[in-house]
Scaffold this motif. Structure first.
Motif, PDB file in Angstrom:
ATOM      1  N   ALA A  94      -7.869  28.051 -32.828  1.00  0.00           N
ATOM      2  CA  ALA A  94      -8.516  27.540 -34.031  1.00  0.00           C
ATOM      3  C   ALA A  94      -8.651  28.612 -35.110  1.00  0.00           C
ATOM      4  O   ALA A  94      -8.518  28.328 -36.296  1.00  0.00           O
ATOM      5  N   LEU A  95      -8.898  29.848 -34.710  1.00  0.00           N
ATOM      6  CA  LEU A  95      -9.108  30.904 -35.703  1.00  0.00           C
ATOM      7  C   LEU A  95      -7.819  31.428 -36.322  1.00  0.00           C
ATOM      8  O   LEU A  95      -7.767  31.726 -37.511  1.00  0.00           O
ATOM      9  N   THR A  96      -6.763  31.526 -35.506  1.00  0.00           N
ATOM     10  CA  THR A  96      -5.522  32.129 -36.003  1.00  0.00           C
ATOM     11  C   THR A  96      -4.420  31.119 -36.297  1.00  0.00           C
ATOM     12  O   THR A  96      -3.441  31.457 -36.946  1.00  0.00           O
ATOM     13  N   ASN A  97      -4.575  29.897 -35.787  1.00  0.00           N
ATOM     14  CA  ASN A  97      -3.562  28.849 -35.947  1.00  0.00           C
ATOM     15  C   ASN A  97      -2.231  29.211 -35.292  1.00  0.00           C
ATOM     16  O   ASN A  97      -1.189  28.726 -35.697  1.00  0.00           O
ATOM     17  N   HIS A  98      -2.258  30.070 -34.286  1.00  0.00           N
ATOM     18  CA  HIS A  98      -1.056  30.459 -33.549  1.00  0.00           C
ATOM     19  C   HIS A  98      -1.079  29.839 -32.158  1.00  0.00           C
ATOM     20  O   HIS A  98      -2.142  29.607 -31.583  1.00  0.00           O
ATOM     21  N   SER A  99       0.098  29.606 -31.615  1.00  0.00           N
ATOM     22  CA  SER A  99       0.207  29.060 -30.263  1.00  0.00           C
ATOM     23  C   SER A  99      -0.075  30.136 -29.230  1.00  0.00           C
ATOM     24  O   SER A  99       0.332  31.285 -29.404  1.00  0.00           O
ATOM     25  N   PRO A 100      -0.733  29.772 -28.143  1.00  0.00           N
ATOM     26  CA  PRO A 100      -0.967  30.733 -27.066  1.00  0.00           C
ATOM     27  C   PRO A 100       0.305  30.957 -26.247  1.00  0.00           C
ATOM     28  O   PRO A 100       1.253  30.170 -26.322  1.00  0.00           O
TER      29      PRO A 100
END
Length: 59
Positions: free
Chosen positions: A37-43
């Protein structure tokens, strides 16, 4: 607190079998849609497995 959440969500969410959840997650790519949610990057793949494990543990 977590018991209250389970009780309330149980009234809204349908009961499904765990194997059905995993089948749907795999066939639809549900687990590929996770993002931070904070970075908008996929894990990473390992982190996605941990997230699915958490969802399964809450069931």
């Amino acid at each position: 607190m977590s018991i209250d959440w389970k009780r309330r969500s149980g009234k809204v969410l349908p009961l499904i079998k765990l194997i059905d959840f995993l089948e749907v997650a795999t066939s639809t790519g549900f687990n590929e849609q996770f993002i931070y949610a904070l970075t908008n990057h996929s894990p990473e793949a390992e982190e996605k497995a941990i997230a699915l494990s958490g969802i399964i543990a809450m069931a």
